[in-house]
Design a protein around this motif. Sequence first.
Motif, PDB file in Angstrom:
ATOM      1  N   THR A  33     -28.654 -27.889 -27.953  1.00 13.16           N
ATOM      2  CA  THR A  33     -27.269 -27.513 -28.233  1.00 13.16           C
ATOM      3  C   THR A  33     -27.187 -26.036 -28.578  1.00 13.16           C
ATOM      4  O   THR A  33     -28.026 -25.510 -29.316  1.00 13.16           O
ATOM      5  CB  THR A  33     -26.712 -28.340 -29.418  1.00 13.16           C
ATOM      6  N   ILE A  34     -26.170 -25.367 -28.028  1.00 12.26           N
ATOM      7  CA  ILE A  34     -25.923 -23.966 -28.317  1.00 12.26           C
ATOM      8  C   ILE A  34     -24.451 -23.784 -28.672  1.00 12.26           C
ATOM      9  O   ILE A  34     -23.617 -24.635 -28.361  1.00 12.26           O
ATOM     10  CB  ILE A  34     -26.298 -23.046 -27.131  1.00 12.26           C
ATOM     11  N   GLU A  35     -24.145 -22.655 -29.314  1.00 15.26           N
ATOM     12  CA  GLU A  35     -22.766 -22.360 -29.700  1.00 15.26           C
ATOM     13  C   GLU A  35     -22.278 -21.101 -29.001  1.00 15.26           C
ATOM     14  O   GLU A  35     -23.016 -20.116 -28.912  1.00 15.26           O
ATOM     15  CB  GLU A  35     -22.659 -22.165 -31.210  1.00 15.26           C
ATOM     16  N   VAL A  36     -21.028 -21.153 -28.508  1.00 16.82           N
ATOM     17  CA  VAL A  36     -20.375 -19.947 -28.010  1.00 16.82           C
ATOM     18  C   VAL A  36     -19.202 -19.628 -28.929  1.00 16.82           C
ATOM     19  O   VAL A  36     -18.655 -20.508 -29.600  1.00 16.82           O
ATOM     20  CB  VAL A  36     -19.891 -20.105 -26.554  1.00 16.82           C
ATOM     21  N   SER A  37     -18.816 -18.358 -28.963  1.00 10.76           N
ATOM     22  CA  SER A  37     -17.743 -17.934 -29.852  1.00 10.76           C
ATOM     23  C   SER A  37     -16.382 -18.314 -29.286  1.00 10.76           C
ATOM     24  O   SER A  37     -16.244 -18.688 -28.117  1.00 10.76           O
ATOM     25  CB  SER A  37     -17.822 -16.427 -30.076  1.00 10.76           C
ATOM     26  N   MET A  38     -15.352 -18.183 -30.122  1.00  8.94           N
ATOM     27  CA  MET A  38     -14.003 -18.538 -29.702  1.00  8.94           C
ATOM     28  C   MET A  38     -13.478 -17.585 -28.635  1.00  8.94           C
ATOM     29  O   MET A  38     -12.539 -17.921 -27.908  1.00  8.94           O
ATOM     30  CB  MET A  38     -13.061 -18.546 -30.909  1.00  8.94           C
ATOM     31  N   GLN A  51     -22.641 -22.536 -16.890  1.00 10.60           N
ATOM     32  CA  GLN A  51     -23.813 -21.668 -16.958  1.00 10.60           C
ATOM     33  C   GLN A  51     -25.019 -22.362 -17.571  1.00 10.60           C
ATOM     34  O   GLN A  51     -26.170 -22.071 -17.195  1.00 10.60           O
ATOM     35  CB  GLN A  51     -23.471 -20.414 -17.755  1.00 10.60           C
ATOM     36  N   TYR A  52     -24.765 -23.283 -18.510  1.00 12.48           N
ATOM     37  CA  TYR A  52     -25.854 -23.984 -19.202  1.00 12.48           C
ATOM     38  C   TYR A  52     -25.653 -25.499 -19.077  1.00 12.48           C
ATOM     39  O   TYR A  52     -25.371 -26.182 -20.064  1.00 12.48           O
ATOM     40  CB  TYR A  52     -25.899 -23.573 -20.670  1.00 12.48           C
ATOM     41  N   PRO A  53     -25.793 -26.044 -17.875  1.00 11.97           N
ATOM     42  CA  PRO A  53     -25.493 -27.460 -17.654  1.00 11.97           C
ATOM     43  C   PRO A  53     -26.459 -28.418 -18.350  1.00 11.97           C
ATOM     44  O   PRO A  53     -26.144 -29.595 -18.517  1.00 11.97           O
ATOM     45  CB  PRO A  53     -25.599 -27.605 -16.128  1.00 11.97           C
ATOM     46  N   ASP A  54     -27.615 -27.900 -18.775  1.00  9.08           N
ATOM     47  CA  ASP A  54     -28.603 -28.748 -19.429  1.00  9.08           C
ATOM     48  C   ASP A  54     -28.455 -28.771 -20.945  1.00  9.08           C
ATOM     49  O   ASP A  54     -29.276 -29.387 -21.634  1.00  9.08           O
ATOM     50  CB  ASP A  54     -30.013 -28.286 -19.074  1.00  9.08           C
ATOM     51  N   LYS A  55     -27.406 -28.114 -21.467  1.00 13.35           N
ATOM     52  CA  LYS A  55     -27.240 -28.046 -22.913  1.00 13.35           C
ATOM     53  C   LYS A  55     -25.852 -28.516 -23.330  1.00 13.35           C
ATOM     54  O   LYS A  55     -24.886 -28.397 -22.576  1.00 13.35           O
ATOM     55  CB  LYS A  55     -27.462 -26.608 -23.408  1.00 13.35           C
ATOM     56  N   LYS A  56     -25.760 -29.024 -24.548  1.00 17.53           N
ATOM     57  CA  LYS A  56     -24.458 -29.290 -25.150  1.00 17.53           C
ATOM     58  C   LYS A  56     -23.891 -27.957 -25.634  1.00 17.53           C
ATOM     59  O   LYS A  56     -24.612 -27.144 -26.206  1.00 17.53           O
ATOM     60  CB  LYS A  56     -24.580 -30.268 -26.322  1.00 17.53           C
ATOM     61  N   ILE A  57     -22.597 -27.760 -25.413  1.00 13.30           N
ATOM     62  CA  ILE A  57     -21.950 -26.511 -25.791  1.00 13.30           C
ATOM     63  C   ILE A  57     -20.972 -26.777 -26.927  1.00 13.30           C
ATOM     64  O   ILE A  57     -20.068 -27.612 -26.801  1.00 13.30           O
ATOM     65  CB  ILE A  57     -21.181 -25.881 -24.608  1.00 13.30           C
ATOM     66  N   LEU A  58     -21.161 -26.064 -28.032  1.00 15.47           N
ATOM     67  CA  LEU A  58     -20.196 -26.089 -29.119  1.00 15.47           C
ATOM     68  C   LEU A  58     -19.384 -24.807 -29.089  1.00 15.47           C
ATOM     69  O   LEU A  58     -19.908 -23.742 -28.775  1.00 15.47           O
ATOM     70  CB  LEU A  58     -20.897 -26.192 -30.477  1.00 15.47           C
ATOM     71  N   GLN A  59     -18.107 -24.916 -29.433  1.00 10.98           N
ATOM     72  CA  GLN A  59     -17.275 -23.736 -29.613  1.00 10.98           C
ATOM     73  C   GLN A  59     -16.604 -23.859 -30.977  1.00 10.98           C
ATOM     74  O   GLN A  59     -15.667 -24.631 -31.150  1.00 10.98           O
ATOM     75  CB  GLN A  59     -16.241 -23.595 -28.502  1.00 10.98           C
ATOM     76  N   SER A  60     -17.136 -23.119 -31.938  1.00 12.72           N
ATOM     77  CA  SER A  60     -16.634 -23.179 -33.305  1.00 12.72           C
ATOM     78  C   SER A  60     -16.108 -21.811 -33.718  1.00 12.72           C
ATOM     79  O   SER A  60     -16.324 -20.810 -33.043  1.00 12.72           O
ATOM     80  CB  SER A  60     -17.733 -23.645 -34.262  1.00 12.72           C
ATOM     81  N   SER A  61     -15.432 -21.775 -34.867  1.00 17.28           N
ATOM     82  CA  SER A  61     -14.649 -20.592 -35.217  1.00 17.28           C
ATOM     83  C   SER A  61     -15.441 -19.448 -35.824  1.00 17.28           C
ATOM     84  O   SER A  61     -15.064 -18.293 -35.687  1.00 17.28           O
ATOM     85  CB  SER A  61     -13.547 -20.993 -36.193  1.00 17.28           C
ATOM     86  N   ASP A  62     -16.526 -19.735 -36.554  1.00 20.32           N
ATOM     87  CA  ASP A  62     -17.192 -18.715 -37.370  1.00 20.32           C
ATOM     88  C   ASP A  62     -16.175 -18.099 -38.324  1.00 20.32           C
ATOM     89  O   ASP A  62     -16.186 -16.889 -38.578  1.00 20.32           O
ATOM     90  CB  ASP A  62     -17.827 -17.655 -36.477  1.00 20.32           C
TER      91      ASP A  62
END
Length: 239
Positions: free
Chosen positions: A181-186, A196-207
């Motif tokens: 699992t990885i996180e991208v910014s808002m 781009q990262y089909p093998d990973k879970k993507i989180l989008q959180s606020s920071d």
Amino acid sequence: MGDLMNLYYDLHIHTALSPCGDEDMTPNNIVNMALLKGLDIIAITDHNSCENVQAIIEVAEKTSLLVIPGMEIETAEEVHVVTLFPNLEQAMAMQKIIYNTLPSVQNPKHIFGSQLIFNAKDEIIGENPQLLLTACALSLTEIFRMVQSLQGVAIPAHIDRSSYSILSNLGWFPQELYIPTIEVSMNSSYKKACTQYPDKKILQSSDAHYLGDIAEPLHTLNVESKTSQQVIQYLKCDT
């Protein structure tokens, strides 16, 4: 397996304990804003500390909101990693490890403001004098190993940013690390990250460092039950 729950989340929220965290980021304000925005799950992830997590869990106990204990750890490589734990005891154990590896530098309050510790009534019960916005002495690999030993999950934070991210600082995802699992910014494109990262879970959180920045109900976690353990198990698994 029973029916899955689709739960709106924001798994990267700072309190006034974090340097540059607004003083309005108190336990009650955070919980009430998360509920107002329609979130089901939040994680409290102050920089290198979890001293405000207990108060926020206490505030949320009589609400529908699940609060996951966490920290945003800065590794020796200056990579930010969101770490989440099944319970407060495990988070506090990780905090003790981190505190023992931080440089002995006082927080310059005139630059970052006070690092405030609250109780569940939003009363200030202390300040952390140590500068929390700094790198600990542990490597990325060591952080991942220690978090895993405490039944937690480590998630590279805001990988799309030009600083303090695993890709900006290292240039790649180390092959020796299991990173489901990885996180991208808002500010990033969620759909592009998923492609781009089909093998990973993507989180989008606020920071979020300010109340208004706490996430809207945009994305969900699909879990069997609304518990920290289930959320962490979900984030540990491959897509």
